[in-house]
Design a protein around this motif. Structure first.
Motif, short mmCIF file in Angstrom:
data_model
loop_
_atom_site.label_atom_id
_atom_site.label_comp_id
_atom_site.label_asym_id
_atom_site.label_seq_id
_atom_site.Cartn_x
_atom_site.Cartn_y
_atom_site.Cartn_z
N GLN A 1 -6.30 4.98 -2.32
CA GLN A 1 -4.79 4.56 -4.01
C GLN A 1 -4.06 5.61 -3.88
O GLN A 1 -3.28 5.40 -4.11
CB GLN A 1 -5.85 3.55 -4.73
N LYS B 1 -1.17 6.20 -1.37
CA LYS B 1 -0.97 4.95 -1.63
C LYS B 1 -0.05 4.96 -2.75
O LYS B 1 1.68 4.88 -2.38
CB LYS B 1 -1.52 3.28 -1.91
N VAL C 1 2.85 0.62 2.13
CA VAL C 1 1.28 0.79 2.42
C VAL C 1 0.46 -0.42 2.06
O VAL C 1 0.38 -0.99 1.20
CB VAL C 1 0.89 1.80 1.18
N ILE D 1 -3.18 -0.92 2.74
CA ILE D 1 -4.69 -0.44 3.21
C ILE D 1 -5.76 -1.37 3.42
O ILE D 1 -5.32 -2.46 2.50
CB ILE D 1 -5.55 -0.16 0.84
#
Length: 129
Positions: free
Chosen positions: A22, A25, A33, A35
């Motif tokens: 995180q 990002k 981005v 994840i």
């Protein structure tokens, strides 16, 4: 013509990996981005990404077998890659599985309790170029 820059972060589902993912990002302001957990990763996820990141907390985790196999059969020479972990042997493992795909591997990032936004931003500078 404007092309959106994309980044992909693939990790195991646990702390501190998710927190670091995180943070990565949040620091990639000029990228779209995604994840994803290594368990949810599909090989096609990596195709639109100009830069990708891998994170795990143990060397040779079973849930990385698909990713490891895929990376041994694909050429990603034009892509940049960053690896991160709280375990030095895991960083060595991740660097090893990237050899065959020829991605441009940046300096590995060792997660510590002192990691903060400036440390991650500085690490990303070496990867983004």
């Amino acid at each position: 013509m404007y092309t959106e820059k994309r980044a992909l972060i693939i990790t195991e589902k646990d702390e501190p990996l998710e927190s670091t993912a995180q943070s990565i990002k949040n620091c990639l302001h000029d990228f779209s981005v995604k994840i994803c957990s290594v368990n949810d990763f599909a090989g096609t996820d990596i195709l639109p990404a100009q830069i990708f990141f891998l994170g795990c907390n143990s060397p040779n985790p079973a849930n990385f077998s698909y990713l490891e196999d895929m990376l041994s059969h694909i050429n990603l020479v034009s892509r940049k890659c960053g690896i991160f972990s709280s375990d030095k042997k895991s960083l060595e493992y991740l660097a090893g599985i990237l050899k065959d795909c020829e991605a441009d591997l940046g300096k590995p990032f060792l997660i510590t309790n002192e990691n903060d936004k400036p440390a991650i931003e500085n690490w990303l500078k070496g990867i983004k170029g």
